[in-house]
Design an enzyme around this catalytic site. Structure first.
Site, PDB file in Angstrom:
ATOM      1  N   GLY A  10      63.692 -27.893   2.528  1.00  0.00           N
ATOM      2  CA  GLY A  10      62.589 -28.199   3.536  1.00  0.00           C
ATOM      3  C   GLY A  10      63.026 -27.774   4.971  1.00  0.00           C
ATOM      4  O   GLY A  10      64.064 -27.551   5.241  1.00  0.00           O
ATOM      5  N   ASP A  36      66.443 -33.701  -9.467  1.00  0.00           N
ATOM      6  CA  ASP A  36      65.174 -34.409  -9.515  1.00  0.00           C
ATOM      7  C   ASP A  36      65.421 -35.603  -9.442  1.00  0.00           C
ATOM      8  O   ASP A  36      66.019 -36.313 -10.072  1.00  0.00           O
ATOM      9  CB  ASP A  36      64.430 -34.273 -10.997  1.00  0.00           C
ATOM     10  N   TYR A  61      57.559 -36.107  -0.500  1.00  0.00           N
ATOM     11  CA  TYR A  61      56.323 -35.629  -0.895  1.00  0.00           C
ATOM     12  C   TYR A  61      55.480 -35.643   0.213  1.00  0.00           C
ATOM     13  O   TYR A  61      55.145 -36.882   0.750  1.00  0.00           O
ATOM     14  CB  TYR A  61      55.571 -36.426  -2.173  1.00  0.00           C
ATOM     15  N   THR A  62      54.996 -34.593   0.905  1.00  0.00           N
ATOM     16  CA  THR A  62      54.372 -34.587   2.138  1.00  0.00           C
ATOM     17  C   THR A  62      52.873 -34.188   2.125  1.00  0.00           C
ATOM     18  O   THR A  62      52.385 -33.862   3.412  1.00  0.00           O
ATOM     19  CB  THR A  62      55.155 -33.828   3.185  1.00  0.00           C
ATOM     20  N   THR A 101      58.088 -42.293   8.084  1.00  0.00           N
ATOM     21  CA  THR A 101      56.963 -41.389   8.843  1.00  0.00           C
ATOM     22  C   THR A 101      56.272 -42.478   9.738  1.00  0.00           C
ATOM     23  O   THR A 101      56.207 -43.552   9.388  1.00  0.00           O
ATOM     24  CB  THR A 101      56.011 -40.659   7.929  1.00  0.00           C
ATOM     25  N   TYR A 125      49.913 -41.578   1.107  1.00  0.00           N
ATOM     26  CA  TYR A 125      51.053 -40.993   1.612  1.00  0.00           C
ATOM     27  C   TYR A 125      51.859 -42.092   2.159  1.00  0.00           C
ATOM     28  O   TYR A 125      53.018 -42.330   1.914  1.00  0.00           O
ATOM     29  CB  TYR A 125      50.844 -39.824   2.223  1.00  0.00           C
ATOM     30  N   LYS A 129      55.602 -44.034   1.249  1.00  0.00           N
ATOM     31  CA  LYS A 129      56.832 -43.941   2.364  1.00  0.00           C
ATOM     32  C   LYS A 129      56.940 -45.395   2.696  1.00  0.00           C
ATOM     33  O   LYS A 129      58.358 -45.528   2.683  1.00  0.00           O
ATOM     34  CB  LYS A 129      56.287 -43.232   3.431  1.00  0.00           C
ATOM     35  N   TRP A 150      55.210 -35.843  13.392  1.00  0.00           N
ATOM     36  CA  TRP A 150      54.697 -34.457  13.768  1.00  0.00           C
ATOM     37  C   TRP A 150      55.748 -33.437  13.904  1.00  0.00           C
ATOM     38  O   TRP A 150      55.945 -32.772  14.657  1.00  0.00           O
ATOM     39  CB  TRP A 150      53.981 -34.627  15.165  1.00  0.00           C
TER      40      TRP A 150
END
Length: 299
Positions: A10, A36, A61-62, A101, A125, A129, A150
């Site tokens: 990523g 995984d 997972y974004t 986040t 999302y 998180k 960001w």
């Protein structure tokens, strides 16, 4: 010392692997194709095999909008994965560095958010998180959760890549101007995490827990887009700058609600860990220079 980097392919994971190599760290980088993190037995076996000194979880997972209809996948990666990693760290008696986040907040506060402010995610999302944060905090004593916002880099899909692509195709772009936050270069986040690794390796005192870290200065998506185009133009990557029209959030509907205010107070990381915020505009320049160099090499 061996650092296990989860999510190595990523945006952040790529920078972590690059900088770990530059620092001469022994590290193992794995992505979802190799491990995984939603399978606890796989994690336990892999951690026992690698025997790391510390784990950095840069996997997430974004897909913010897709999470609204794919809640199970978001929870599996963003909540269960961190839980299983934390349990593995307990068993191995090693620390975990975990990344979260700004989406854990509702964005309605008129001033930047502190670590002590109550979370109130507005979508699947952000909720996933937040539950991942809680899973780590409730399982492990030696952990640091780093909230950021960001994020952009030279790899993967992000706002910078999208704006530059559109700027080459169009004379006018419409960009939201009423959402506030701080862009953050993945390279700077990687440096922060590896500074923390250094402190742990050198057995310096660590105040475990939750921290905020973003770039500076605070801006809007609209201004961010203007600066992207200006820098790209100055580097010769754009023949001309498009007109960037400011619009309201209501004019650009999305499946998931975005926080109106994503600015984070980063005083604790400066005071406790002596880590200062970096100017994201310098990181942006590094990303654009890298892209320009790659384009030149491919021609």
């Amino acid at each position: 010392m061996t650092v296990l980097i989860i999510g190595a392919a990523g945006q952040l994971g790529t920078e972590l692997c690059l900088r770990s190599k530059e620092r001469g760290y022994s590290f193992v980088g794995v992505d979802y194709n190799e491990l995984d993190i939603t399978n606890e037995s796989n994690i336990q076996a892999f951690v026992a095999h690698v025997n790391p000194t510390i784990i950095i979880n840069a996997a997430a997972y974004t897909a913010v909008d897709r999470a609204e209809t794919d809640i199970a996948s978001a929870l599996a990666v963003n909540r269960d994965g961190p839980l299983y990693l934390a349990r593995s760290c307990v068993k191995a008696d090693i620390p975990l560095l975990h990344v979260s986040t700004d989406y854990v907040f509702d964005g309605q506060k008129p001033t930047p958010y502190q670590e002590i402010d109550a979370p109130n995610p507005q979508g699947a999302y952000g909720q996933s998180k937040l539950e991942g944060e809680a899973a780590v905090a409730n399982t492990l004593d030696k952990y640091i959760t780093l909230r950021t916002a960001w994020v952009f880099s030279a790899t993967g899909q992000n706002f910078v890549r999208t704006i530059l692509r559109l700027a080459k195709q169009r004379d006018e772009l419409s960009v939201v101007a009423d959402q506030t936050g701080a862009p953050t270069w993945a390279g700077d986040i990687a440096e922060v995490l590896l500074e923390i690794v250094d402190r742990i390796h050198q057995k310096k005192a660590i105040s475990w827990g939750l921290y905020h870290y973003t770039g500076v200065p605070v801006t809007t998506w609209h201004t961010f887009a203007e600066i992207i185009c200006q820098q790209a133009f100055e580097l010769g990557m754009l023949r001309k700058k498009p007109f960037i029209k400011p619009i309201r959030t209501s004019e650009y509907p999305t499946a998931a609600k975005r926080p109106q205010n994503s600015a984070l107070v980063c005083a604790r990381i400066q005071e406790e860990l002596l880590i200062s915020q970096a100017d994201w505009r310098k990181g942006l320049e590094q990303v654009l220079i890298q892209w320009k160099k790659n384009d030149e090499l491919s021609t």
